[in-house]
Scaffold this motif. Structure first.
Motif, PDB file in Angstrom:
ATOM      1  N   ASN A 282      41.105  42.569  36.518  1.00  0.00           N
ATOM      2  CA  ASN A 282      39.948  41.669  36.436  1.00  0.00           C
ATOM      3  C   ASN A 282      40.209  40.329  37.128  1.00  0.00           C
ATOM      4  OD1 ASN A 282      38.229  43.426  34.908  1.00  0.00           O
ATOM      5  ND2 ASN A 282      39.441  42.933  33.076  1.00  0.00           N
ATOM      6  N   LEU A 283      40.791  40.419  38.302  1.00  0.00           N
ATOM      7  CA  LEU A 283      41.045  39.243  39.122  1.00  0.00           C
ATOM      8  C   LEU A 283      40.190  39.312  40.380  1.00  0.00           C
ATOM      9  CD1 LEU A 283      44.958  39.112  38.987  1.00  0.00           C
ATOM     10  CD2 LEU A 283      43.372  37.726  37.643  1.00  0.00           C
ATOM     11  N   SER A 284      39.995  38.182  41.012  1.00  0.00           N
ATOM     12  CA  SER A 284      39.335  38.125  42.314  1.00  0.00           C
ATOM     13  C   SER A 284      40.281  37.414  43.278  1.00  0.00           C
ATOM     14  CB  SER A 284      38.002  37.383  42.238  1.00  0.00           C
ATOM     15  OG  SER A 284      38.197  36.045  41.823  1.00  0.00           O
ATOM     16  N   TYR A 285      39.947  37.418  44.563  1.00  0.00           N
ATOM     17  CA  TYR A 285      40.807  36.756  45.540  1.00  0.00           C
ATOM     18  C   TYR A 285      39.973  36.076  46.607  1.00  0.00           C
ATOM     19  CZ  TYR A 285      39.947  40.793  48.603  1.00  0.00           C
ATOM     20  OH  TYR A 285      39.362  41.762  49.378  1.00  0.00           O
ATOM     21  N   SER A 286      40.536  35.025  47.179  1.00  0.00           N
ATOM     22  CA  SER A 286      39.909  34.331  48.301  1.00  0.00           C
ATOM     23  C   SER A 286      40.948  34.164  49.394  1.00  0.00           C
ATOM     24  CB  SER A 286      39.364  32.966  47.867  1.00  0.00           C
ATOM     25  OG  SER A 286      40.399  32.147  47.338  1.00  0.00           O
ATOM     26  N   LYS A 287      40.499  34.266  50.642  1.00  0.00           N
ATOM     27  CA  LYS A 287      41.413  34.193  51.780  1.00  0.00           C
ATOM     28  C   LYS A 287      41.098  32.985  52.649  1.00  0.00           C
ATOM     29  CE  LYS A 287      40.679  38.338  53.484  1.00  0.00           C
ATOM     30  NZ  LYS A 287      40.841  39.532  54.342  1.00  0.00           N
ATOM     31  N   SER A 288      42.161  32.362  53.146  1.00  0.00           N
ATOM     32  CA  SER A 288      42.031  31.290  54.128  1.00  0.00           C
ATOM     33  C   SER A 288      43.180  31.436  55.113  1.00  0.00           C
ATOM     34  CB  SER A 288      42.078  29.916  53.443  1.00  0.00           C
ATOM     35  OG  SER A 288      42.035  28.883  54.411  1.00  0.00           O
ATOM     36  N   GLY A 289      42.899  32.057  56.248  1.00  0.00           N
ATOM     37  CA  GLY A 289      43.962  32.352  57.208  1.00  0.00           C
ATOM     38  C   GLY A 289      44.920  33.371  56.621  1.00  0.00           C
ATOM     39  N   SER A 291      46.707  32.653  53.941  1.00  0.00           N
ATOM     40  CA  SER A 291      46.907  32.281  52.540  1.00  0.00           C
ATOM     41  C   SER A 291      45.853  32.943  51.662  1.00  0.00           C
ATOM     42  CB  SER A 291      46.831  30.757  52.369  1.00  0.00           C
ATOM     43  OG  SER A 291      47.870  30.123  53.078  1.00  0.00           O
ATOM     44  N   ILE A 292      46.309  33.487  50.528  1.00  0.00           N
ATOM     45  CA  ILE A 292      45.406  34.165  49.598  1.00  0.00           C
ATOM     46  C   ILE A 292      45.657  33.628  48.194  1.00  0.00           C
ATOM     47  CG2 ILE A 292      44.826  36.388  48.548  1.00  0.00           C
ATOM     48  CD1 ILE A 292      45.630  37.699  51.196  1.00  0.00           C
ATOM     49  N   VAL A 293      44.574  33.399  47.467  1.00  0.00           N
ATOM     50  CA  VAL A 293      44.663  32.906  46.095  1.00  0.00           C
ATOM     51  C   VAL A 293      44.038  33.946  45.174  1.00  0.00           C
ATOM     52  CG1 VAL A 293      43.987  31.106  44.460  1.00  0.00           C
ATOM     53  CG2 VAL A 293      44.588  30.499  46.820  1.00  0.00           C
ATOM     54  N   LEU A 294      44.781  34.348  44.137  1.00  0.00           N
ATOM     55  CA  LEU A 294      44.260  35.246  43.122  1.00  0.00           C
ATOM     56  C   LEU A 294      43.839  34.429  41.912  1.00  0.00           C
ATOM     57  CD1 LEU A 294      46.837  38.206  43.132  1.00  0.00           C
ATOM     58  CD2 LEU A 294      44.904  37.799  44.653  1.00  0.00           C
ATOM     59  N   LYS A 295      42.703  34.758  41.355  1.00  0.00           N
ATOM     60  CA  LYS A 295      42.217  34.013  40.188  1.00  0.00           C
ATOM     61  C   LYS A 295      41.390  34.920  39.308  1.00  0.00           C
ATOM     62  CE  LYS A 295      38.445  32.277  43.066  1.00  0.00           C
ATOM     63  NZ  LYS A 295      37.791  31.070  43.615  1.00  0.00           N
ATOM     64  N   ARG A 296      41.215  34.502  38.079  1.00  0.00           N
ATOM     65  CA  ARG A 296      40.427  35.287  37.133  1.00  0.00           C
ATOM     66  C   ARG A 296      38.957  35.164  37.452  1.00  0.00           C
ATOM     67  NH1 ARG A 296      43.212  35.462  31.202  1.00  0.00           N
ATOM     68  NH2 ARG A 296      45.383  35.479  31.895  1.00  0.00           N
ATOM     69  N   GLU A 297      38.247  36.258  37.269  1.00  0.00           N
ATOM     70  CA  GLU A 297      36.801  36.248  37.559  1.00  0.00           C
ATOM     71  C   GLU A 297      36.040  35.475  36.487  1.00  0.00           C
ATOM     72  OE1 GLU A 297      35.714  40.326  37.926  1.00  0.00           O
ATOM     73  OE2 GLU A 297      36.287  40.398  40.052  1.00  0.00           O
TER      74      GLU A 297
END
Length: 297
Positions: A282-289, A291-297
């Protein structure tokens, strides 16, 4: 550059054009070349050449002023000692194989044993000592198909794996140590444990915690088929493994990093791999180049 450094670089075939000219100007240049030619087929005995050279050098210093007739003999002896030292050093050098992100390589050891080295891994062994001691040093992960013969050791920072002839997988990364037996019998020795693994058995230590009685049902490691799988593994180690196959950096908060993950990801599609990891937790992710960040939805 002093005389000794010139000689060492010459023996190592590492002189540039200016250094080569300086070397050729040495008064004993011809003697050095002649001695090097004579030593090409020479095999030195196993003794401390460097220590003998130091003793010889001290004698040279103390007797130089009062016994000048020793000079030519000591000079030749010093050259011989230096040549022996360099020969001994170069014939006992280790052979090292390294793999980078998203790469793996297959290599053959001197006894025809086969090793498949996974991404971001290093394997070191010594050819000249191989007949007397079949031993490799591993940092990372590798699958071994060991030819039958004398004892074969895989040395890691977390333990030693010993076999005679078998197939097994070793994974040793930061605070993660895992051995899986696929054929034959594998002995695993650490500071606190000694275990013999039969086919299908797994030995695992994560963050100092020992996991027993786990089983492996596949015939070969899944990473050979382009997929990494995990069972009750802290997310931080899953992420570290993902970074070995993709040129990325992943951030996750401390609480989520310790959550246990069971599942797997493929090595061909980053988004699909990320989804395989994040959706079950139940995590989501965002990408920037990269670099990726995992976070709770």
């Amino acid at each position: 550059m002093n005389r000794e450094e010139l000689i060492r670089k010459w023996l190592d075939h590492n002189l540039n054009s200016e250094e080569q000219k300086a070397f050729e100007q040495l008064e004993d240049y011809k003697d050095l070349v002649q001695l090097d030619g004579a030593l090409q087929s020479f095999k030195s005995p196993e003794f401390s050449v460097d220590k003998n050279y130091e003793i010889l050098n001290e004698k040279l210093k103390t007797k130089r002023s009062s016994q000048s007739w020793y000079k030519p003999i000591l000079k030749i002896a010093a050259i011989l000692a230096l040549c022996f030292s360099v020969y001994y050093y170069t014939t006992t050098l280790d052979t090292t194989f390294r793999t980078e992100i998203a790469t793996k390589t297959t290599l053959e050891l001197p006894d025809a044993s086969e090793v498949i080295l996974n991404a971001k891994s290093t394997l070191v062994f010594n050819k000249s000592h191989w007949e007397n001691k079949r031993e490799v040093k591993l940092n990372g992960e590798a699958f071994f198909k060991v030819a039958k013969g004398e004892k074969f050791d895989v040395v890691t920072n977390d333990g030693v794996i010993s076999v005679l002839g078998t197939q097994f997988n070793v994974k040793q990364r930061d605070n993660y140590f895992e051995v899986k037996c696929y054929e034959g019998l594998v002995g695993v020795k650490t500071e606190d444990h000694f275990t013999e693994l039969k086919p299908g058995k797994v030995f695992k230590i994560i963050d100092g915690k020992f996991f027993a009685d786990e089983k492996e049902i596949t015939a070969q490691p899944n990473w050979l088929r382009g997929e990494s799988t995990f069972k009750n593994t802290p997310l931080k180690y899953v992420i570290a493994e993902l970074e070995n196959y993709y040129n990325i950096s992943i951030k996750v908060n401390h609480k989520d990093a310790t959550r246990l993950y069971t599942g797997g990801f493929n090595h061909k599609n980053l988004d699909l791999a990320l989804q395989s990891i994040t959706i079950p937790l139940n995590l989501s992710y965002s990408k920037s180049g990269t670099s990726i960040v995992l976070k709770r939805e």
